[in-house]
Design an enzyme around this catalytic site. Structure first.
Site, PDB file in Angstrom:
ATOM      1  N   ARG A  46      27.118  51.852  56.004  1.00 46.36           N
ATOM      2  CA  ARG A  46      27.120  51.777  54.527  1.00 46.36           C
ATOM      3  C   ARG A  46      27.812  53.012  53.967  1.00 46.36           C
ATOM      4  NH1 ARG A  46      22.911  53.615  52.065  1.00 46.36           N
ATOM      5  NH2 ARG A  46      21.348  52.554  53.321  1.00 46.36           N
ATOM      6  N   TYR A  98      39.870  39.915  31.935  1.00 47.22           N
ATOM      7  CA  TYR A  98      39.355  39.031  32.980  1.00 47.22           C
ATOM      8  C   TYR A  98      37.932  38.585  32.593  1.00 47.22           C
ATOM      9  CZ  TYR A  98      37.660  37.402  37.467  1.00 47.22           C
ATOM     10  OH  TYR A  98      37.114  36.641  38.455  1.00 47.22           O
ATOM     11  N   ASP A 170      42.511  48.379  35.382  1.00 52.61           N
ATOM     12  CA  ASP A 170      42.418  47.304  36.371  1.00 52.61           C
ATOM     13  C   ASP A 170      43.858  46.964  36.743  1.00 52.61           C
ATOM     14  OD1 ASP A 170      42.277  44.873  37.731  1.00 52.61           O
ATOM     15  OD2 ASP A 170      40.558  44.160  36.591  1.00 52.61           O
ATOM     16  N   LYS A 195      43.062  39.614  45.601  1.00 56.91           N
ATOM     17  CA  LYS A 195      44.321  39.079  45.089  1.00 56.91           C
ATOM     18  C   LYS A 195      45.493  39.601  45.938  1.00 56.91           C
ATOM     19  CE  LYS A 195      41.243  37.586  42.234  1.00 56.91           C
ATOM     20  NZ  LYS A 195      40.959  38.115  40.916  1.00 56.91           N
TER      21      LYS A 195
HETATM   22  C1  LIG Z   1      39.760  38.478  40.220  1.00 58.67           C
HETATM   23  C2  LIG Z   1      39.789  39.613  39.297  1.00 58.67           C
HETATM   24  C3  LIG Z   1      38.697  40.480  39.190  1.00 58.67           C
HETATM   25  C4  LIG Z   1      37.404  40.256  39.966  1.00 58.67           C
HETATM   26  O1  LIG Z   1      37.595  40.423  41.329  1.00 58.67           O
HETATM   27  P1  LIG Z   1      36.708  39.667  42.465  1.00 58.67           P
HETATM   28  O2  LIG Z   1      37.305  40.149  43.734  1.00 58.67           O
HETATM   29  O3  LIG Z   1      36.873  38.202  42.230  1.00 58.67           O
HETATM   30  O4  LIG Z   1      35.306  40.095  42.274  1.00 58.67           O
HETATM   31  C5  LIG Z   1      38.801  41.551  38.327  1.00 58.67           C
HETATM   32  N1  LIG Z   1      39.917  41.771  37.604  1.00 58.67           N
HETATM   33  C6  LIG Z   1      40.985  40.950  37.679  1.00 58.67           C
HETATM   34  C7  LIG Z   1      42.185  41.249  36.851  1.00 58.67           C
HETATM   35  C8  LIG Z   1      40.964  39.847  38.519  1.00 58.67           C
HETATM   36  O5  LIG Z   1      42.017  39.033  38.585  1.00 58.67           O
END
Ligand SMILES: *Cc1c(COP(=O)(O)O)cnc(C)c1O
Length: 378
Positions: A46, A98, A170, A195
């Site tokens: 962890r 998001y 982000d 992603k």
């Molecule tokens: C998918 C996404 C998230 C969340 O991520 P997860 O891996 O699905 O928890 C946050 N910000 C953006 C811009 C995203 O496309």
């Protein structure tokens, strides 16, 4: 080293004992101590795991940060960053956000005492006017999801610094290959590694990266304390995904630009949102702060009835949530990714029942175009 080289070389040379080119998967929960008061550098997975460490150190370098922490999902990474704040603190957040981040803020962070306001971060005057006495940070997405609005990162950073606020980005849509917000002065970057970083629609993970050691240490403490860590197998998958990030993005964004141009001319398409098109309002800013326009586009069709037809008829492009993988995906933001955002807000932003969002993958461009062409045909 160029970024493309740094990506490919990630983890090479880590295992000096065997010379393994591919980073070993250290599937171990705990690590034996050589003697009392001695440590191999690892104690318990962890807190730290060698496979995870390769990924974290690699990403810190790629984003130009001092420390990166891998978390179990993008939402876990954003949660870890929110844990840096205290009850009573106020955040300014991109209004075109998001949906999951909105839900986290609205339904988890607010009940815990955090406050937030949604603002159009492309409008600096509006952003400055929204700062309150208890405002502590600005949370940005650029390009935004799904409307691809572009915020001037350096300008927001200048305002944030002047007012003593943290800037959090982000960077999921652009990745460090195309955009490095920490080099523009942002304090923290978060990613959904699910992603582009993973890139193969086969792993869910998040990353938080800090520009400074004090923030990095706090995040490492939060990561270890809340415990929302990814396993070593998943870390290995993201390491492998990162090796091809440069070629994947180059190919996908070349196809995206061609598709955006073609869609813009289509008689049943009323609007295309892609920062790579010269008439996009954020085109020049995006060109200034990023080395590409990415591989996400949204488009609006003439009639709402067309949406169901398109989603039903597409054969190669899958109707599925998510983005940034080798396979092309299409989503209907109003009902899927952005269903959590109040209807009134969605409509004000332009997330309506005619808007579709496309994540362009690595299939042949002509096949993608033909797939959309037959799906759009009357
Ligand atoms: C998918 C996404 C998230 C969340 O991520 P997860 O891996 O699905 O928890 C946050 N910000 C953006 C811009 C995203 O496309």
């Amino acid at each position: 080293m160029h970024l493309a080289t740094e990506l490919v070389q990630l983890g090479v040379g880590y295992d000096s004992k065997t010379g393994a080119i591919s980073t070993p998967i250290y599937q171990s929960a705990t690590f034996r101590h050589p003697a009392l008061g001695q440590s191999t550098g690892f104690e318990y997975s962890r807190t730290g795991n060698p496979t995870r460490q390769v990924l974290e150190e690699g990403l810190a370098g790629l984003e130009g940060g001092c420390r990166a922490l891998a978390l179990a999902s993008g939402m876990a990474a954003i949660t870890a960053v929110l844990c840096l704040f205290r009850p009573g603190d106020h955040l300014l957040v991109s209004e075109d956000l998001y949906g999951g981040t909105y839900r986290l803020l609205n339904q988890v962070a607010v009940p815990w005492g955090l406050e937030f306001s949604l603002v159009d971060t492309t409008d600096l005057a509006a952003l400055a006017a929204s700062i309150r006495n208890n405002t502590k940070g600005i949370f940005l997405e650029t390009p935004t999801n799904p409307l691809m609005k572009i915020t001037d990162i350096a300008a927001v950073v200048a305002l944030a610094r002047q007012r003593g606020l943290l800037t959090i980005m982000d960077n999921t849509f652009m990745t460090p290959y195309l955009q490095r917000p920490l080099e523009l002065g942002a304090d923290l970057v978060v990613h959904s590694a699910t992603k582009y970083l993973g890139g193969h629609n086969d792993v869910v993970m998040g990353i938080a990266i800090a520009a400074r050691e004090d923030l990095g240490e706090k995040l490492a403490f939060i990561q270890n304390t809340i415990g929302a860590i990814p396993g070593p197998q998943d870390c290995w998958l993201v390491i492998r995904g990162l090796k091809t990030l440069a070629v994947r993005l180059e190919r996908a964004q070349a196809s995206t630009l061609e598709l955006a141009r073609w869609l813009a001319e289509h008689p049943l398409v009323t609007r295309v949102y892609y920062p790579g098109l010269p008439d996009h309002p954020g085109h020049e800013i995006c060109k200034k702060q990023a080395s590409g326009f990415g591989a996400m586009l949204s488009f609006e069709v003439k009639h709402a009835e067309l949406v169901e037809q398109i989603l039903h008829r597409l054969k190669i492009i899958s109707f599925a949530e998510s983005l940034g993988g080798v396979e092309s995906l299409i989503t209907f933001p109003e009902r899927q990714t952005h269903a959590e955002i109040p209807a009134e807000m969605r409509l004000k932003l332009g997330i309506n029942d005619r808007l579709l969002r496309l994540s362009v993958g690595l299939e042949d461009f002509n096949d993608l175009k033909a797939d959309l062409e037959q799906a759009l045909a009357c």
